[in-house]
Design a protein around this motif. Structure first.
Motif, PDB file in Angstrom:
ATOM      1  N   PHE A  26       0.737  -1.190   0.017  1.00 39.92           N
ATOM      2  CA  PHE A  26      -0.057  -0.101   0.076  1.00 39.92           C
ATOM      3  C   PHE A  26       0.770   1.258  -0.056  1.00 39.92           C
ATOM      4  CE2 PHE A  26      -2.565   3.392   1.625  1.00 39.92           C
ATOM      5  CZ  PHE A  26      -3.988   3.059   0.870  1.00 39.92           C
ATOM      6  N   MET A  32      -3.520   6.302   5.120  1.00 40.21           N
ATOM      7  CA  MET A  32      -3.718   5.358   5.840  1.00 40.21           C
ATOM      8  C   MET A  32      -3.612   5.505   7.398  1.00 40.21           C
ATOM      9  SD  MET A  32      -5.249   2.264   5.857  1.00 40.21           S
ATOM     10  CE  MET A  32      -4.904   1.290   4.368  1.00 40.21           C
ATOM     11  N   TYR A 214      -6.479   1.517  -5.323  1.00 45.77           N
ATOM     12  CA  TYR A 214      -7.135   1.069  -4.273  1.00 45.77           C
ATOM     13  C   TYR A 214      -8.448   1.693  -4.119  1.00 45.77           C
ATOM     14  CZ  TYR A 214      -2.106   0.387  -3.305  1.00 45.77           C
ATOM     15  OH  TYR A 214      -0.625  -0.158  -3.302  1.00 45.77           O
ATOM     16  N   ASN A 220     -12.100  -2.879  -4.462  1.00 42.00           N
ATOM     17  CA  ASN A 220     -10.812  -2.486  -4.246  1.00 42.00           C
ATOM     18  C   ASN A 220     -10.953  -1.590  -2.972  1.00 42.00           C
ATOM     19  OD1 ASN A 220      -9.663  -4.093  -5.925  1.00 42.00           O
ATOM     20  ND2 ASN A 220      -8.771  -2.471  -7.100  1.00 42.00           N
ATOM     21  N   THR A 224      -9.455  -2.021   0.802  1.00 45.69           N
ATOM     22  CA  THR A 224      -9.065  -0.757   1.559  1.00 45.69           C
ATOM     23  C   THR A 224      -9.370  -0.498   2.709  1.00 45.69           C
ATOM     24  OG1 THR A 224      -7.956  -0.129  -0.548  1.00 45.69           O
ATOM     25  CG2 THR A 224      -7.764   1.586   1.063  1.00 45.69           C
TER      26      THR A 224
END
Length: 325
Positions: A26, A32, A214, A220, A224
Motif C-alpha cells: 500500500f 492510511m 485502491y 478495491n 482498502t
C-alpha cells in the motif's frame, strides 16, 4: 502489559505486510495512518458518549493552556511518530526497524530530563551512551541499509520520546493536566488526524491517492476500507493499553517493558519475512539490550531506595507522635 505486548507485535507485523514493497505494498502509509486516527476518535467518542463506559469520570474539556502546551504538541508528535514509522517500513526490513526503534530510551530519557520527569545522573548518561553505541553498530552493520528509511524511523523514534513524555503528563493522576486514557485519546485523535492528513495530501497528493488502484473500483475500495479498519481496531486497543500503562507507571517504564517485545519481533521477522542478521547486527542489538537492562536495574534499585526512605520517614513520624501523646 501483556495486552500491549501482543497487540504491539501484531501491529508491527500487520503494518509490514500492508506497507512492505514485497507484500501488499500500500503506497500511501500517511493517508492510511490519518484514517486510523479518525477511527480512534470515533471509537473513543462511541465509548464515552454513546456507551458511557466511564460516566463517573469528568469528561469536561481541558483548558486552552492544556491544549496549546500539551495536547496539540502531543498530537502532532504522536501522529508524525506513527506516520513516519509506517512509511519507513516501505524501505527497511522489520528487523532493522525494530533494532533502530530500540533506541527509544535515549529520546525518552532526554525528554524526561527536559520536562523534569527524571533526574539527570551520571549513571543514566552512561546508560544512554551504551544504548547509542549498540544502535550505531546495528546501523553500520545493516547490509540492506536504506538512508531514507533510516532517517524516517530515527525521526519517528525521537518524536516518540516526546510523545510519551507529554502523554505521561496528560494521564498520570499526580499531574494537574490528568485525564482518563479514553478522554486523552478522544482529545488527541482529531489533531493527529488533521496533522497526518495535511502531511499526506502534501507529500502523497490527493489525486494520486484517490486515482490509485485502491479506490478505482468498489471492490478495491471495500478491501482498502477493511484493511484500514482492522489496522484501526488493533492500533486503538494497543494505544489505549499504552496510555493506561502510562497512567499507572511512566514513559520510561513502558519503554523498558518493550525489551522482550523487541527481541521477539526480531525472531518473528526472521521467521515470517526471512530478514537476515549479521554478526555485528547481533552484537549491536545485544549491547542495546544490555543498556536497557542496566536502566531497568537502576530504576528498580531507585524505587526500592525511595520505598525504604518512605518507610523510615513514616516510622519517624509515628515515633514522634507516640512521644508527644
Amino acid at each position: 502489559m501483556s495486552c500491549w505486548f501482543i497487540l504491539s507485535a501484531l501491529l508491527s507485523v500487520y503494518n509490514k505486510y500492508i506497507f512492505g514493497k514485497k507484500y501488499f505494498n500500500f503506497q500511501f502509509p500517511l493517508f492510511m495512518t490519518s484514517v486510523n486516527m479518525l477511527w480512534h476518535f470515533l471509537f473513543s467518542y462511541f465509548a464515552l458518549d454513546v456507551l458511557h463506559l466511564i460516566s463517573e469520570v469528568n469528561t469536561s474539556t481541558q483548558s486552552w493552556k492544556s491544549y496549546l502546551f500539551y495536547i496539540i504538541p502531543c498530537s502532532v508528535s504522536a501522529g508524525l511518530d506513527i506516520g513516519l514509522s509506517n512509511t519507513s517500513l516501505k524501505f527497511i526490513s522489520l528487523t532493522f526497524y525494530t533494532m533502530v526503534k530500540s533506541s527509544s530510551p535515549i529520546f525518552v530519557l532526554g525528554f524526561s530530563f527536559l520536562f523534569k520527569l527524571e533526574r539527570v545522573s551520571i549513571k543514566l548518561i552512561i546508560i544512554i551512551f551504551v544504548i547509542s553505541i549498540g544502535v550505531l553498530l546495528t546501523v553500520l552493520a545493516e547490509s540492506e541499509f536504506d538512508s531514507l528509511g533510516f532517517v524516517l524511523v530515527i525521526i519517528s523514534t525521537c518524536l516518540g520520546g516526546l510523545r510519551w513524555c507529554l502523554t505521561q503528563i496528560l494521564v498520570q493522576p499526580v499531574s494537574r493536566h490528568s485525564m482518563h486514557p479514553l478522554i486523552a485519546m478522544r482529545s488527541l485523535s482529531p489533531s493527529m488526524f488533521i496533522t497526518l492528513l495535511v502531511v499526506s495530501l502534501i507529500s502523497e497528493g490527493p489525486s494520486t491517492i484517490f486515482g490509485s488502484e485502491y479506490f478505482t473500483s468498489f471492490e478495491n475500495f471495500l478491501l482498502t476500507l477493511g484493511i484500514g479498519l482492522v489496522q484501526g481496531i488493533i492500533s486503538f486497543i494497543m494505544v489505549l493499553s499504552e496510555v493506561k500503562l502510562l497512567s499507572l507507571t511512566s514513559s520510561v517504564t513502558l519503554t523498558i517493558g518493550g525489551i522482550l517485545k523487541e527481541m521477539m519481533m526480531i525472531l518473528i521477522s526472521t521467521l515470517i519475512f526471512q530478514d537476515k542478521l549479521g554478526p555485528l547486527n547481533i552484537v549491536g542489538f545485544c549491547i542495546t539490550i544490555m543498556g536497557i537492562l542496566c536502566f531497568n536495574i537502576f530504576r528498580y534499585l531507585q524505587a526500592k531506595r525511595t520505598e525504604h526512605d518512605g518507610d523510615i520517614m513514616e516510622m519517624t513520624i509515628n515515633n514522634g507522635q507516640s512521644g508527644t501523646s
